[in-house]
Design an enzyme around this catalytic site. Sequence first.
Site, PDB file in Angstrom:
ATOM      1  N   GLU A 443       6.046  -5.572  -8.653  1.00 20.58           N
ATOM      2  CA  GLU A 443       6.030  -4.659  -9.775  1.00 20.58           C
ATOM      3  C   GLU A 443       7.352  -4.774 -10.533  1.00 20.58           C
ATOM      4  O   GLU A 443       8.420  -4.797  -9.938  1.00 20.58           O
ATOM      5  CB  GLU A 443       5.840  -3.242  -9.204  1.00 20.58           C
ATOM      6  CG  GLU A 443       6.367  -2.144 -10.040  1.00 20.58           C
ATOM      7  CD  GLU A 443       6.645  -0.879  -9.207  1.00 20.58           C
ATOM      8  OE1 GLU A 443       6.707  -0.934  -7.963  1.00 20.58           O
ATOM      9  OE2 GLU A 443       6.814   0.153  -9.842  1.00 20.58           O
ATOM     10  N   ASP A 516       7.965  -0.595  -5.365  1.00 21.08           N
ATOM     11  CA  ASP A 516       9.021   0.329  -4.976  1.00 21.08           C
ATOM     12  C   ASP A 516       8.509   1.325  -3.948  1.00 21.08           C
ATOM     13  O   ASP A 516       7.328   1.655  -3.929  1.00 21.08           O
ATOM     14  CB  ASP A 516       9.504   1.119  -6.202  1.00 21.08           C
ATOM     15  CG  ASP A 516      10.305   0.236  -7.145  1.00 21.08           C
ATOM     16  OD1 ASP A 516      10.801  -0.812  -6.680  1.00 21.08           O
ATOM     17  OD2 ASP A 516      10.422   0.597  -8.329  1.00 21.08           O
ATOM     18  N   ASP A 518       8.458   4.369  -3.839  1.00 22.97           N
ATOM     19  CA  ASP A 518       8.345   5.720  -4.388  1.00 22.97           C
ATOM     20  C   ASP A 518       6.906   5.979  -4.828  1.00 22.97           C
ATOM     21  O   ASP A 518       6.024   5.159  -4.610  1.00 22.97           O
ATOM     22  CB  ASP A 518       9.325   5.906  -5.557  1.00 22.97           C
ATOM     23  CG  ASP A 518       9.028   4.936  -6.693  1.00 22.97           C
ATOM     24  OD1 ASP A 518       7.978   4.262  -6.658  1.00 22.97           O
ATOM     25  OD2 ASP A 518       9.859   4.847  -7.619  1.00 22.97           O
ATOM     26  N   ASP A 520       5.445   6.112  -7.769  1.00 24.78           N
ATOM     27  CA  ASP A 520       4.870   5.168  -8.731  1.00 24.78           C
ATOM     28  C   ASP A 520       4.489   3.860  -8.049  1.00 24.78           C
ATOM     29  O   ASP A 520       3.442   3.281  -8.328  1.00 24.78           O
ATOM     30  CB  ASP A 520       5.860   4.881  -9.864  1.00 24.78           C
ATOM     31  CG  ASP A 520       5.944   6.064 -10.812  1.00 24.78           C
ATOM     32  OD1 ASP A 520       5.000   6.889 -10.792  1.00 24.78           O
ATOM     33  OD2 ASP A 520       6.940   6.172 -11.547  1.00 24.78           O
TER      34      ASP A 520
END
Length: 653
Positions: A443, A516, A518, A520
Site C-alpha cells: 500500500e 500499515d 493501522d 486503514d
Amino acid sequence: MDDLLKPVNHEYTEDQIQVLEGLEAVRKRPGMYIATTSEKGLHHLVWEIVDNSIDEALAGICDRIIVTVTKDNEIIVKDNGRGIPVGIHHKTGVSTVQTVYTVLHAGGKFGGDSGYKVSGGLHGVGGSVVNALSSKFEVWVGHEGKMHYMSFSNGGHVDGPLHIIGDTDYRGTTVKFKPDPTIFTETTTFNYNTLKERFKQLAFLNKGLTIELIDEREEPNLHDSFLYEGGLKQYVEFLNSTKTAIHPDIIYCEETYNEPAKEGQDAFAMEVEIAVQYNDTYQPNVYAFCNNIFTPEYGTHEEGFRLALVREINKYAKDKKFLKENDDNLTADDCREGITAVVSVKHPNPQYEGQTKTKLGNSEVKPIVNKIFGDCLSRFLQENPDEAKTIVEKAMLAAKGRIAAKKAREQTRKSAMGISTLPGKLADCSNRDPELCEIFIVEGNSAGGSAKDGRNRQFQAILPLRGKIINVEKARQEKVLDNKEIGTMISAFGTSFGPEFNIEKLRYHKIVIMTDADVDGAHIATLLLTFFYRYMKPLVENGHVYLAQPPLYKVQYNKNVQYAYSEQQMDEIRKTIPENAKPLIQRYKGLGEMDPQQLWETTMDPNNRVLLKVTLDDAIEADRTFDMLMGEEVEPRKEFILTNAKFVKNLDI
Ligand code: 1YM
C-alpha cells in the site's frame, strides 16, 4: 500392549478379545477413523457422541441435548431420549450399552436398517471409536426409574459391566469422556467457539431441538442455548442478517417423501427442507446439507434444487411477460445472484462422492428435491406477485450484467494478447519458478519504493497499489473489472479470475499483502482478501495468501537493535533493557517510515519475518464475516485483521 488382554474384574470371552483388538486398531491408526488427531479430530469426538443424540431427536423422541466442557477438558453429553437399551445384546452376550461403545460400527446400525432411520456422522464411526481414543469413558442411562452406569478406561477397557447405581427420574443417555492425551498430542483443549458454531448450526438444521453448551473452564461459566422453532427459515434469516433482503417473505418448504417398497428396493422415507431469500448483493450463497452434514461439494440435492429454481423462475417470467417468447432463458447463475439458500435433506442411506467425500451421490434425491422445491417455488411466485416481480427483475439484471461482463472479459483478454502483458507498476523478480516466487502487494507509494529497493530481486516482486480498491462485496462484476488496481493484480498473477480462474498459471506461490499496521491498512487488507475470496477462491483455499507483519516498534540502545511486532512483545523487550541504558524507542506509524534495509530485515527477509497465512476453515462463517467486515463500521474490521484466528493462522517463515 500386554496388559490390554488382561482381564479386569471378569474373564474375557473370545468375542471380547476381538473387540479389544478392534479398539486397539483404532488407537494404532486413529487417522483411519477420525481423519486427523489435530484439534479438528479432537472436536470430531464430540460430534460423534452428539450424533447419537441427534439421531434420537430425528426419531422424534429427544428434544434437549446439553453439552458441558469440564474444568479438565472432559466432555459431557446428556440427552433426554429413550436411553440406549440396557438389556443384554443377543449377538454379543453383553449389554447393548457395552456393545455400542466397544464394537466398531455398532453405532446407529443396531436399531435395525429399517430404511427410516437417518444417521449422521461423516464417517459413521460411532461411539466405540470415541471410547477407543479416550483415557476415561463413562455412560449413564436413565431407564424406567433406574440409573444404569458403566465405565471404560485407557481406550475402551471395561471397568465393570453395566449395573444399576440407584433410582432416578431421568430418562436418557449421558456420556462423559476424556480424550487420550497420548493420542491427541497436538491439543486436548476444546474450543468453545468451534463447539458453539456447530451446535447453533445443528439447532437450525433440527427445528424444535434445544442444544445447550456450558463451559466450566471459565468463571463465571460460559453458557449458550440454541432452539429454532422455525428451522431453516430462521437459518436463512440469520445468514441474511448482515445483508439487506430484497423481499420480506422467506420461500420455505418442508416435506417428507415416502417411497413405497418396489422390486429389489425397500421402502424408504426422505425429508426435504429448503429456505430461500434474496438479498441486494451479487453473491450466491447456497448451503447444502445431508443428514446435518455440510456438503460443500454439493451433489444431487443441490442439483434438484437448482433445476427447479431456474425452471420455475423462467416459467414465471415468460408467463407474466417479463421475458418475451423469444428471449433467452435466464441461466442458473442469473437466478442465483444474491440468493441465500439452505437445502437440507435427511436420507436413510446417503452415498458420498467427490474429493473430500462431501458430495451427495444418491441419484434418486435429485428428482425428489426438484419436484418438492419446484411446487413450493411455483406456489410462492403465484401467491406473492410483488415479491415474484422483485426476484425476476433481479435475475434479469443479473443476465444483463453477465452479458456485459463477458464483453468486458473479452476486452481484457484481447488487450492481454499483446507482448507486454505485465503491468508497468510491477517490479517483477528474475526467477521464473512460481514455487519460489513471492509477490508483495504494498500500500502506498513510499512503502512501495522502500520495498522495491529493499527486496531480494531474485524471487520477490513488488506491486505497489496507488488507487483505491473497490469493495467487491458491493459491486457488480463489470464494475469490479473496471477497477485499475484489480486489473493490475489479475495480470500480475497470470491466473485470470472468476469462472476462468486457472491456478496452474499462478506466477507466484506466495501472495503477501503488506499494509500499515493501522486501521486503514487493515481495511485495505480486508478489501484485498474479499476480492481474493470472491473472485480467486482457490488462491485462499490452497494457502497462497499471506499477511506481512511489519513491526510496531524499534528499540535501540548502545549497539543493540530490536523490533517488537506486538504490544506484548514490546513489554517483554522493555523488561530486558539494562537500567542505565537510554533506549531510543521509535513507533512506526506506517511502512513508509522504514528505510529499505529496515523493511527487508523486519518484514521481508524469510529468515526474520513472520507471515500470517490466510486460511479458510469454515466457509459459511467466512461468507458472513466478509459481509460484516464490509459494512460501515471500522472497529470489527480492525479486530478481524488483528485477531481473527479463523482466517489467519500464525506461521513462522
Ligand atoms: C449422549 C449420547 O447415545 N443417545 C441414544 C442412543 C441410542 C438410543 C437413544 C436408542 C436408539 C434406538 C432404540 C434405536 C442408541 N441406541 C443404539 C442401539 N446419547 C445417545 N439415545 N433405543 C434407544 O436406534 O432403535 C445405538 S445408539 F443400537 F443400541 F439401539
